[in-house]
Design a protein around this motif. Sequence first.
Motif, mmCIF file in Angstrom:
data_model
loop_
_atom_site.group_PDB
_atom_site.id
_atom_site.type_symbol
_atom_site.label_atom_id
_atom_site.label_comp_id
_atom_site.label_asym_id
_atom_site.label_seq_id
_atom_site.Cartn_x
_atom_site.Cartn_y
_atom_site.Cartn_z
ATOM 1 N N GLU A 347 7.094 42.915 46.532
ATOM 2 C CA GLU A 347 5.971 42.736 46.668
ATOM 3 C C GLU A 347 5.702 41.812 48.514
ATOM 4 O O GLU A 347 5.021 40.410 48.254
ATOM 5 C CB GLU A 347 5.949 41.683 45.402
ATOM 6 N N VAL A 348 5.793 42.574 49.098
ATOM 7 C CA VAL A 348 5.577 41.819 50.245
ATOM 8 C C VAL A 348 4.969 43.135 51.040
ATOM 9 O O VAL A 348 5.155 44.115 50.224
ATOM 10 C CB VAL A 348 6.635 41.758 51.419
ATOM 11 N N PRO A 349 3.867 43.384 52.015
ATOM 12 C CA PRO A 349 3.000 43.876 53.187
ATOM 13 C C PRO A 349 4.326 44.716 53.792
ATOM 14 O O PRO A 349 5.685 44.641 53.594
ATOM 15 C CB PRO A 349 3.263 43.449 54.110
ATOM 16 N N GLY A 350 3.526 46.387 53.798
ATOM 17 C CA GLY A 350 4.926 47.384 53.778
ATOM 18 C C GLY A 350 5.473 47.957 52.826
ATOM 19 O O GLY A 350 5.430 47.705 51.585
ATOM 20 N N VAL A 351 7.353 48.284 53.508
ATOM 21 C CA VAL A 351 7.641 48.440 52.246
ATOM 22 C C VAL A 351 8.579 46.947 52.178
ATOM 23 O O VAL A 351 9.250 47.342 50.817
ATOM 24 C CB VAL A 351 8.798 50.108 52.683
ATOM 25 N N GLY A 352 8.768 46.976 52.766
ATOM 26 C CA GLY A 352 9.967 45.274 52.581
ATOM 27 C C GLY A 352 11.144 45.746 52.616
ATOM 28 O O GLY A 352 11.685 45.041 52.808
ATOM 29 N N ALA A 353 11.201 46.118 54.033
ATOM 30 C CA ALA A 353 13.394 46.616 54.448
ATOM 31 C C ALA A 353 12.889 46.305 56.136
ATOM 32 O O ALA A 353 13.485 46.384 57.440
ATOM 33 C CB ALA A 353 13.514 48.860 55.180
ATOM 34 N N GLU A 354 13.500 44.782 55.659
ATOM 35 C CA GLU A 354 13.783 43.681 57.049
ATOM 36 C C GLU A 354 15.455 43.569 57.219
ATOM 37 O O GLU A 354 15.896 44.218 56.401
ATOM 38 C CB GLU A 354 13.821 42.243 56.576
ATOM 39 N N ILE A 355 15.453 44.381 58.567
ATOM 40 C CA ILE A 355 16.637 44.485 59.175
ATOM 41 C C ILE A 355 17.307 43.456 59.658
ATOM 42 O O ILE A 355 16.983 42.675 60.026
ATOM 43 C CB ILE A 355 16.752 45.923 60.122
ATOM 44 N N ASP A 356 18.549 43.181 58.993
ATOM 45 C CA ASP A 356 19.459 42.158 59.582
ATOM 46 C C ASP A 356 20.086 42.225 61.228
ATOM 47 O O ASP A 356 20.957 43.775 60.833
ATOM 48 C CB ASP A 356 20.869 41.884 58.669
ATOM 49 N N PRO A 357 19.917 42.184 62.218
ATOM 50 C CA PRO A 357 19.925 41.996 63.037
ATOM 51 C C PRO A 357 21.321 41.910 63.985
ATOM 52 O O PRO A 357 21.716 43.229 64.700
ATOM 53 C CB PRO A 357 19.207 41.286 64.513
ATOM 54 N N ASP A 358 22.114 40.753 62.992
ATOM 55 C CA ASP A 358 23.238 41.115 63.704
ATOM 56 C C ASP A 358 24.055 42.315 62.649
ATOM 57 O O ASP A 358 24.771 42.233 63.308
ATOM 58 C CB ASP A 358 23.827 39.523 62.544
ATOM 59 N N LYS A 359 23.757 43.177 61.639
ATOM 60 C CA LYS A 359 24.832 43.949 61.203
ATOM 61 C C LYS A 359 24.253 45.348 62.023
ATOM 62 O O LYS A 359 24.851 45.645 61.930
ATOM 63 C CB LYS A 359 24.021 44.004 59.783
ATOM 64 N N LEU A 360 22.890 45.065 62.394
ATOM 65 C CA LEU A 360 22.717 46.006 63.346
ATOM 66 C C LEU A 360 23.533 46.727 64.501
ATOM 67 O O LEU A 360 23.649 47.651 65.114
ATOM 68 C CB LEU A 360 20.867 46.356 63.528
ATOM 69 N N LYS A 361 23.649 45.393 65.012
ATOM 70 C CA LYS A 361 24.278 45.759 66.042
ATOM 71 C C LYS A 361 25.408 46.064 65.964
ATOM 72 O O LYS A 361 26.524 46.466 66.471
ATOM 73 C CB LYS A 361 24.361 44.199 66.744
ATOM 74 N N LYS A 362 26.373 45.129 64.636
ATOM 75 C CA LYS A 362 27.916 45.465 64.291
ATOM 76 C C LYS A 362 27.940 46.658 64.323
ATOM 77 O O LYS A 362 29.303 47.407 64.456
ATOM 78 C CB LYS A 362 27.715 44.567 63.075
ATOM 79 N N TYR A 363 26.679 47.555 63.729
ATOM 80 C CA TYR A 363 27.497 49.191 63.718
ATOM 81 C C TYR A 363 26.678 50.451 63.667
ATOM 82 O O TYR A 363 27.105 51.265 63.473
ATOM 83 C CB TYR A 363 26.811 49.601 61.405
ATOM 84 N N ARG A 364 25.547 50.129 64.337
ATOM 85 C CA ARG A 364 25.026 50.606 65.366
ATOM 86 C C ARG A 364 26.028 51.513 66.599
ATOM 87 O O ARG A 364 27.180 50.454 67.122
ATOM 88 C CB ARG A 364 23.858 50.448 65.766
ATOM 89 N N GLN A 365 25.891 52.750 66.897
ATOM 90 C CA GLN A 365 26.942 53.361 67.707
ATOM 91 C C GLN A 365 26.495 53.787 68.497
ATOM 92 O O GLN A 365 26.852 54.310 70.124
ATOM 93 C CB GLN A 365 27.403 54.864 66.781
ATOM 94 N N GLN A 366 25.658 53.146 69.201
ATOM 95 C CA GLN A 366 24.648 53.536 70.647
ATOM 96 C C GLN A 366 23.741 52.917 71.466
ATOM 97 O O GLN A 366 22.798 51.652 69.835
ATOM 98 C CB GLN A 366 24.101 54.649 71.147
#
Length: 366
Positions: A347-366
């Motif tokens: 129940e927030v504006p948009g879809v509400g899929a806030e991304i954890d920046p630390d996790k994205l940094k950990k798992y991104r491949q480039q």
Amino acid sequence: MRIERIEAIPYAIPYARPLKFASGEVTTADHVLIRVHTDTGIMGVADTPPRPYTYGETQDSIVSVVNKVFAPQLLGLDPLDRSKVQQILRRTVHNPTAKGALDIALWDIIGVALSTPVHKLLGGFTDSMRVSHMLGFKPAAELLAEALRFRETYGIDTFKLKTGRRPLSLDIEACHVLREGLGADTEIYLDANRGWTANEAMEVLRRTEGLGLSMLEEPCDAGEAMGRRRLVQHSSIPIVGDESLSTLGDVSRELLSGGSSGVCIKTARSGFTEAQKILGLCEGLGVDVTMGNQIDTQVGSLATVTFGAAFESSSRRAGELSNFLDMTDDLLAEPLEIVAGSIRVREVPGVGAEIDPDKLKKYRQQ
């Protein structure tokens, strides 16, 4: 408001155990995170699941088509001009999940810009969806144990059994064991992922008659046109199209030709815009729909809940929303929760899929 920049970020998160089914096996969520930036600072987010054995897309192909084909054509457009965006995306054939993620990200932007949850912009029918859990290829006793565990832990009481094995007796035995162990009130349905012929599917239906199975999804390849129509004509339960129904045109063709009597909608391959059109067609023809799962992450599952909860007809059945439980981690900053067998919308504006920046940094491949 204008689209200023589009990112296609490949990342990989292992599954705790392989997910096996007739058309393939998944051991890692090697997905692509899509982020659409605007000149107002609003950013839309969506997830893209490559499924080469289903749609022909790979992680590399998604990144390439977004960066080299779609982004150059979309930059400078107003995110509210969704029909114009759809017309541009249609110029390039195939690439369904890349197109679907871009569409969801644009809806996310629109919701944030209007300070409104996307599920309300779409229709706002309800605020949650019941969850169906997928059971993969295992011995029957292990399948039952897993189903009982998920019912006890999460309150889930709808199960999709992945079938399409040979010999057929393995799947038939699983149906009987699950029905006996779960009781008459638990919903059980099958998904063969094109693993059988039409005649084999009819034999399975004959030998499971009386078990109260609710649906049979993608029993055989849609290319078996005569056999599939014969199966639909003689089946007492809906024959649901999935892989064969990637687009609105596919859905129209299969329903009108008699190749399917039910439709699986997956927002990962249709986005929200085309999914609305597919749902409207099904409503007009009186065809049941189910909200499917593309072995989605929590980001993808949240998109499915957002769309499925928005409409009465898409929220009737439990949605396939629990595959993320098999992952070792996820990118969402606030994890999804299954409570009393359901997942709530954000129940927030948009879809509400806030991304954890630390996790994205950990798992991104480039």
